[in-house]
Enzyme design. Structure first.
Site, PDB file in Angstrom:
ATOM      1  N   GLY A 119       0.797  -1.220   0.000  1.00 28.97           N
ATOM      2  CA  GLY A 119       0.000   0.000   0.000  1.00 28.97           C
ATOM      3  C   GLY A 119       0.829   1.269   0.000  1.00 28.97           C
ATOM      4  O   GLY A 119       1.863   1.363  -0.656  1.00 28.97           O
ATOM      5  N   ASP A 150       2.684   2.503   2.302  1.00 21.04           N
ATOM      6  CA  ASP A 150       4.004   2.274   2.889  1.00 21.04           C
ATOM      7  C   ASP A 150       4.995   1.880   1.797  1.00 21.04           C
ATOM      8  O   ASP A 150       6.079   2.454   1.680  1.00 21.04           O
ATOM      9  CB  ASP A 150       3.894   1.191   3.969  1.00 21.04           C
ATOM     10  CG  ASP A 150       5.144   1.015   4.810  1.00 21.04           C
ATOM     11  OD1 ASP A 150       6.043   1.874   4.756  1.00 21.04           O
ATOM     12  OD2 ASP A 150       5.207   0.020   5.542  1.00 21.04           O
ATOM     13  N   SER A 189      -4.710   3.102   8.545  1.00 16.32           N
ATOM     14  CA  SER A 189      -5.352   1.853   8.999  1.00 16.32           C
ATOM     15  C   SER A 189      -6.540   1.391   8.161  1.00 16.32           C
ATOM     16  O   SER A 189      -7.141   0.376   8.484  1.00 16.32           O
ATOM     17  CB  SER A 189      -5.787   1.937  10.477  1.00 16.32           C
ATOM     18  OG  SER A 189      -4.681   1.857  11.334  1.00 16.32           O
ATOM     19  N   GLY A 208      -6.606   0.425   4.953  1.00  7.11           N
ATOM     20  CA  GLY A 208      -6.296  -0.555   3.916  1.00  7.11           C
ATOM     21  C   GLY A 208      -6.328  -1.964   4.491  1.00  7.11           C
ATOM     22  O   GLY A 208      -7.347  -2.410   5.024  1.00  7.11           O
ATOM     23  N   TYR A 268      -5.285  -3.044   7.164  1.00  9.34           N
ATOM     24  CA  TYR A 268      -5.561  -3.106   8.603  1.00  9.34           C
ATOM     25  C   TYR A 268      -7.058  -3.107   8.901  1.00  9.34           C
ATOM     26  O   TYR A 268      -7.455  -3.331  10.035  1.00  9.34           O
ATOM     27  CB  TYR A 268      -4.863  -1.958   9.345  1.00  9.34           C
ATOM     28  CG  TYR A 268      -3.381  -2.175   9.556  1.00  9.34           C
ATOM     29  CD1 TYR A 268      -2.655  -3.142   8.859  1.00  9.34           C
ATOM     30  CD2 TYR A 268      -2.695  -1.402  10.461  1.00  9.34           C
ATOM     31  CE1 TYR A 268      -1.301  -3.329   9.065  1.00  9.34           C
ATOM     32  CE2 TYR A 268      -1.324  -1.576  10.680  1.00  9.34           C
ATOM     33  CZ  TYR A 268      -0.640  -2.547   9.977  1.00  9.34           C
ATOM     34  OH  TYR A 268       0.698  -2.727  10.200  1.00  9.34           O
TER      35      TYR A 268
END
Length: 161
Positions: free
Chosen positions: A30, A32, A115, A117, A119
């Site tokens: 994603g 990150d 958070s 995605g 998560y």
């Protein structure tokens, strides 16, 4: 000032972008992965030296190959149904990112939808928490909430009222 922008966070020219990181800070999927890819290998080296980041906290690095001078890495919670302190951990991730921004002289900052995605945090709930936290703790900053698609942008716009 808070605005919503639809697009790629790695292309924004702001003082700092926020990375929705994992606890290792060593890259992932994603946003990150996109940030690490765009910044280049020097970002990974600096993150290795930091040694990780607990959920709800934040760390700052250089921006390297990004247009942003800094990357603020924060770890949002994994959604576990809403009764495991997820709301407070998400608010803490935003709050700690804003605190680091002020400490480092950041005037403009861009946040992804932390958070939401892999998560699994419900995007409408996450948008409300983001906006409420930024309104209380980001008063002197120019904040861009970055949406990766039209649905995410709609949740953010609704939360802004």
């Amino acid at each position: 000032m808070i605005r919503v922008w639809l697009g790629d966070i790695t292309r924004l020219t702001v003082d700092a972008i926020v990375n929705a990181a994992n606890e290792t800070l060593l890259g992932g999927g994603g946003v990150d992965g996109a940030i690490h890819h765009a910044a280049g290998p020097a970002l990974l080296e600096e993150c290795r030296r930091i040694g990780g980041c607990p959920t709800g906290e934040a760390r700052i690095t250089g921006g390297y190959g990004l247009p942003a001078r800094h990357v603020i890495h924060t770890v949002g919670p994994v959604w576990r149904g809403g009764d495991q302190g997820e709301d407070e951990l998400l608010a803490s991730a935003y709050r700690n990112s804003l605190m680091l921004a002020r400490e480092h002289g950041v005037a403009s900052i861009a946040f992804p939808a932390i958070s939401t995605g892999i998560y699994g945090f419900p995007p409408d709930r996450a948008a409300r928490i983001a906006v409420e936290t930024i309104r209380v703790h980001g008063e002197s900053l120019q904040v861009t909430l970055v949406a990766f698609d039209h649905a995410a942008a709609r949740y953010l716009e609704e939360a802004l009222g």
